[in-house]
Design an enzyme around this catalytic site. Structure first.
Site, PDB file in Angstrom:
ATOM      1  N   LYS A 110       0.680  -1.184  -0.137  1.00 26.49           N
ATOM      2  CA  LYS A 110      -0.068  -0.030  -0.085  1.00 26.49           C
ATOM      3  C   LYS A 110       0.878   1.402   0.102  1.00 26.49           C
ATOM      4  CE  LYS A 110      -0.371  -0.676   4.953  1.00 26.49           C
ATOM      5  NZ  LYS A 110      -1.244  -1.143   6.054  1.00 26.49           N
ATOM      6  N   ARG A 112     -10.670  -0.646  15.129  1.00 28.69           N
ATOM      7  CA  ARG A 112     -10.619   0.204  13.994  1.00 28.69           C
ATOM      8  C   ARG A 112     -11.564  -0.422  13.024  1.00 28.69           C
ATOM      9  NH1 ARG A 112      -5.072   0.774  10.641  1.00 28.69           N
ATOM     10  NH2 ARG A 112      -5.746  -1.447  10.277  1.00 28.69           N
ATOM     11  N   HIS A 165      -6.234  -7.832  13.260  1.00 29.18           N
ATOM     12  CA  HIS A 165      -5.051  -7.183  13.006  1.00 29.18           C
ATOM     13  C   HIS A 165      -4.301  -6.655  14.516  1.00 29.18           C
ATOM     14  CE1 HIS A 165      -2.024  -4.997  11.105  1.00 29.18           C
ATOM     15  NE2 HIS A 165      -2.282  -3.635  11.235  1.00 29.18           N
ATOM     16  N   ARG A 199       0.827 -10.798   6.665  1.00 29.38           N
ATOM     17  CA  ARG A 199       0.806  -9.982   5.709  1.00 29.38           C
ATOM     18  C   ARG A 199       2.127  -8.906   6.275  1.00 29.38           C
ATOM     19  NH1 ARG A 199      -3.967 -10.113   8.662  1.00 29.38           N
ATOM     20  NH2 ARG A 199      -3.181  -8.031  10.062  1.00 29.38           N
ATOM     21  N   TYR A 216      14.579  30.324   6.460  1.00 26.52           N
ATOM     22  CA  TYR A 216      13.128  30.853   6.956  1.00 26.52           C
ATOM     23  C   TYR A 216      13.335  31.133   8.312  1.00 26.52           C
ATOM     24  CZ  TYR A 216      10.635  30.030   2.543  1.00 26.52           C
ATOM     25  OH  TYR A 216      10.318  30.102   1.115  1.00 26.52           O
ATOM     26  N   CYS A 261      13.005  23.600   4.077  1.00 26.34           N
ATOM     27  CA  CYS A 261      12.242  24.263   2.958  1.00 26.34           C
ATOM     28  C   CYS A 261      11.506  23.050   2.175  1.00 26.34           C
ATOM     29  CB  CYS A 261      13.082  25.092   1.984  1.00 26.34           C
ATOM     30  SG  CYS A 261      14.009  26.163   2.808  1.00 26.34           S
ATOM     31  N   MET A 262      10.454  23.648   1.489  1.00 22.63           N
ATOM     32  CA  MET A 262       9.822  22.733   0.650  1.00 22.63           C
ATOM     33  C   MET A 262      10.550  21.825  -0.271  1.00 22.63           C
ATOM     34  SD  MET A 262       6.377  22.907  -1.746  1.00 22.63           S
ATOM     35  CE  MET A 262       5.443  24.126  -0.605  1.00 22.63           C
ATOM     36  N   ASP A 263      11.636  22.446  -1.109  1.00 24.68           N
ATOM     37  CA  ASP A 263      12.671  22.056  -1.864  1.00 24.68           C
ATOM     38  C   ASP A 263      14.003  22.085  -1.764  1.00 24.68           C
ATOM     39  OD1 ASP A 263       9.974  22.317  -3.455  1.00 24.68           O
ATOM     40  OD2 ASP A 263      10.399  24.401  -3.460  1.00 24.68           O
TER      41      ASP A 263
HETATM   42  C1  LIG Z   1      -0.551  -2.099   6.841  1.00 23.80           C
HETATM   43  C2  LIG Z   1      -0.866  -3.074   7.375  1.00 23.80           C
HETATM   44  C3  LIG Z   1      -0.130  -4.454   7.624  1.00 23.80           C
HETATM   45  C4  LIG Z   1       1.334  -4.275   7.267  1.00 23.80           C
HETATM   46  O1  LIG Z   1       1.990  -3.871   8.513  1.00 23.80           O
HETATM   47  P1  LIG Z   1       3.441  -3.742   8.650  1.00 23.80           P
HETATM   48  O2  LIG Z   1       3.842  -3.494  10.226  1.00 23.80           O
HETATM   49  O3  LIG Z   1       3.990  -2.844   7.774  1.00 23.80           O
HETATM   50  O4  LIG Z   1       4.052  -5.265   8.357  1.00 23.80           O
HETATM   51  C5  LIG Z   1      -0.852  -5.580   7.719  1.00 23.80           C
HETATM   52  N1  LIG Z   1      -2.185  -5.942   7.877  1.00 23.80           N
HETATM   53  C6  LIG Z   1      -2.745  -4.710   7.705  1.00 23.80           C
HETATM   54  C7  LIG Z   1      -4.357  -4.629   8.114  1.00 23.80           C
HETATM   55  C8  LIG Z   1      -2.391  -3.487   7.539  1.00 23.80           C
HETATM   56  O5  LIG Z   1      -3.337  -2.406   7.414  1.00 23.80           O
END
Ligand SMILES: *Cc1c(COP(=O)(O)O)cnc(C)c1O
Length: 712
Positions: free
Chosen positions: A377, A471, A499, A558, A604, A652-654
């Site tokens: 992601k 969540r 999770h 995951r 800045y 700064c931004m850049d």
């Molecule tokens: C982002 C995410 C992960 C991956 O998590 P890491 O700690 O980066 O391995 C796994 N499961 C869910 C639901 C997530 O949102």
């Protein structure tokens, strides 16, 4: 790519293939044996051109596609080469009266597009057309369909080539081919001949591991025997109008390529260029050898004796090509240094070897039967979605997770096969797209499941359970709602997961909480089983879950941050210590070095005021590129020439500024490392995150948009 892993076998065989083509044009054995010469030049040497097509296809044609840039690059290069070769041979065209022929214009067009303006130049337009056709065939139809279509073209070509005798015996077919030969001299061209080899080359790139050396050798020997028989038979039958295309040339080329793939070592770019120049210039060398032989009175040795002729042409062509290649190499190197592609301002470097290494380490640490689901992601945690996902998919990873449907669709458009789980919310109105792209949607609660089911489109889903994070997910205490979801007609539930929210912590109460989450998850699953539901695959581990609780079982892990090798500091209280390596480095150029007198300020808000005469280096990177602004005012540092330099003033931004007062060797154009290693020193993403009051995940995921991604 790592040194020592380039395709040395392929690079070296290019020279052999180019020499084989020289044999076709010089007939080395003709003085001694007609049959021997036929076997060498009309059967064996016919492997050369398909090999070149396969090589181009290998590096070009891919099921993984982002945009047409690579195809355009290839076509442009070939076109440039073609134009140069046409000009090079123009004197020969003038000499042999090419421009005096009847119907010059239509013939010229035909030759430019298909046959080549001089006999061997047909290869260059054929490579262009072949690349174009196979790129689009594989893009539309995949490798299976693309191969089918290209094979059909090849078979049509065969009937106008080695199998023309068969065509001649069937009058309607003969009439068709007669009109075909009005617009082309041969069928061995970019339309009929080249595409199938391009497709096979691309296919082998993606299935490289499936063709063992043993299989390749056996396949090659068998198919070569068949090719030999086929060639002799067709020759005997006098069917051949031309003799470039054989049926058994396909398996023979495929297995030959398979053998060559197994020879890996340092890259030999010089050989690649030399082979190409050899191919282009050898007809000119033939003319030159004839001329010199006449001038020196050596016709008997250099022209009439076929072997002498071949050897002199081959030797001079090779020497000329090597010289040209060397000259061209020097020019190209200079140009590359000047252009500094992608590394002129600020960029991230992606170490693919480290990515694959991490994937392997994680897989080894997982229990038997458990699979790695790569979490990609947020643009692959800022590493570049395309590069990361295709690298992993090629490396054998079949399961991916993203946060949004649009990320998932992009993966499919890139050509990613396998499962893609969307971890976050997708509007139910997009159920059609979930179905169309074969994506798996997380059911984030019961109401959502109902809304999605009401769309009446069957979609693959996974049911998420809330075991304490509060969540997303079905309430772990309410099995009945989940049971109802399982009975919903349009939701094909092919996974159940939860999770963990404090699995990274070693604190006693956090460990207790995590074990509680696991127990609630098990309890929930038992509840489902008790209701007669056959459990699909289940999972609860992410990176820290696996490292701290390797004893938790599940069908998937995951993994996100661990895959990118960006966990916190090495001792970071993980139970399992894996050798995970950072995949990303962040770099920027020093674009200016200035002297700032004592008492003067930088940037800045005049946030930095020099308390001594200082040297300040300005880097071309800023928070607009994802550098956390919290690293301002000395909170962060960078590496230049293996030395540490603190960030001064506000980022700064850049741009940002660093103090290099103690480092007189620092000059404009040098590379600063913000994340990564330089000499003995290293700054990890976790350190940067720590200095900026954040976590590595956040820092990395914000790095995607403006930075160039350079893969190494
Ligand atoms: C982002 C995410 C992960 C991956 O998590 P890491 O700690 O980066 O391995 C796994 N499961 C869910 C639901 C997530 O949102």
């Amino acid at each position: 790519m790592k040194q020592g892993k380039a395709y040395t076998g392929i690079d070296s065989f290019r020279i052999a293939a180019a020499i084989l083509i020289v044999t076709i044009h010089t007939s080395p054995l003709s003085t001694y044996s007609e049959t021997g010469d036929f076997i060498l030049t009309r059967i064996v040497a016919r492997l050369a051109v398909p090999f070149f097509f396969m090589t181009s296809g290998f590096f070009l044609i891919s099921g993984f596609r982002e945009n047409g840039d690579r195809l355009h690059g290839f076509l442009k290069k070939m076109l440039g080469l073609y134009l140069a070769a046409i000009l090079f041979y123009l004197p020969l065209n003038l000499y042999n009266g090419y421009f005096g022929q009847e119907h010059l214009l239509p013939n010229l067009i035909k030759d430019l597009c298909l046959d080549g303006t001089l006999y061997h130049l047909w290869y260059l337009p054929a490579a262009m057309l072949g690349a174009f056709l196979s790129w689009h065939l594989v893009g539309r139809l995949g490798f299976g369909g693309g191969f089918g279509a290209a094979l059909l073209l090849y078979l049509l070509g065969l009937l106008g080539d080695s199998y023309f005798g068969l065509t001649e015996s069937l009058p309607p077919l003969k009439a068709g081919y007669d009109s075909l030969f009005e617009v082309m001299d041969y069928t061995r061209n970019g339309l009929f001949f080249a595409p199938v080899f391009f497709v096979m080359g691309g296919f082998l790139r993606e299935r490289e591991e499936s063709l063992t050396l043993q299989k390749s050798i056996v396949g090659f020997v068998l198919s070569f025997a068949c090719l030999f028989g086929e060639g002799m038979l067709l020759h005997g039958l006098e069917w051949q109008r031309h003799d470039s295309m054989y049926l058994f040339l396909l398996p023979c080329s495929y297995f030959l390529f398979g053998i060559l793939l197994h020879f890996r070592g340092p890259g030999k770019k010089g050989l690649r260029r030399t082979a190409l120049f050899l191919y282009i210039i050898h007809p000119m060398v033939i003319v030159a050898v004839r001329l010199f032989a006449k001038l020196l009175g050596l016709q008997e040795l250099l022209i009439e004796n076929s072997l002498g002729h071949f050897l002199s042409v081959a030797f001079l062509s090779a020497a000329g090509a090597a010289a040209l290649s060397r000259g061209y190499g020097c020019l190209a190197d200079k140009r590359r240094v000047r252009a500094n592609t992608g590394r002129d301002r600020a960029w991230v470097e992606i170490h693919r070897d480290n990515l694959l290494h991490n994937a392997r380490k994680l897989q080894e640490a997982m229990p038997d039967g458990c699979r790695l689901m790569a979490v990609v992601k947020a643009e692959g945690y800022g590493h570049g979605l395309f590069g990361i996902a295709t690298c992993l998919n090629r490396g054998g990873v079949r399961d991916f997770a993203v946060a949004t449907i649009d990320e998932a669709i992009r993966l499919r458009r890139f050509g990613i096969r396998g499962e893609i789980l969307i971890l976050g919310y997708t509007h139910p109105a997009r159920a059609g797209e979930l179905h169309k792209f074969n994506l798996t949607q997380t059911l984030i609660d019961y109401e959502y499941a109902r809304a999605l089911n009401r769309r009446r489109v069957s979609v693959k889903t996974q049911l998420k359970v809330d075991t304490g994070m509060h969540r997303l997910g079905f309430d772990a205490g309410d099995v009945q709602k989940a049971v109802r979801a399982f009975s919903m007609r349009y939701l094909n539930i092919c996974g159940v997961f939860t999770h963990l929210c404090v699995s990274d912590s070693g604190r006693e109460q956090d460990v207790r909480f995590t074990r509680g989450q696991e127990e609630r998850f098990r309890g929930f699953l038992e509840g489902l089983t008790a209701e007669g539901i056959k459990l699909p695959p289940v999972h609860l581990q992410s990176s820290y879950g696996l490292l701290n609780y390797p004893e938790f079982s599940g069908d998937y892990v995951r993994a996100g941050i661990a895959l990118y090798g960006a966990l916190g500091s090495p001792g970071d209280c993980t139970g399992l210590q894996l050798d995970l390596r950072p995949v990303l480095s962040l770099k920027a150029r020093v674009i200016l070095v200035r002297e700032v007198g004592r008492g003067e300020s930088v940037g800045y808000d005049r946030a930095f005021v020099a308390d001594r005469d200082s040297r300040i280096a300005v880097l071309s990177v800023g928070y607009g590129d994802g550098v956390p602004r919290n690293l301002s005012r000395g909170a962060g540092e960078v590496l230049i020439e293996g030395r540490r330099a603190p960030i001064v003033g506000n980022i700064c931004m850049d741009q940002l500024s660093v103090d290099v007062t103690g480092l007189p060797e620092i000059r404009v154009g040098m590379v600063a490392t913000l994340i990564g290693r330089d000499g003995e020193e290293e700054i990890t993403a976790a350190q940067v995150a720590g200095d900026g009051g954040s976590i590595a995940n956040e820092i990395l995921s914000r790095m995607g948009s403006r930075l160039n991604v350079v893969e190494i």
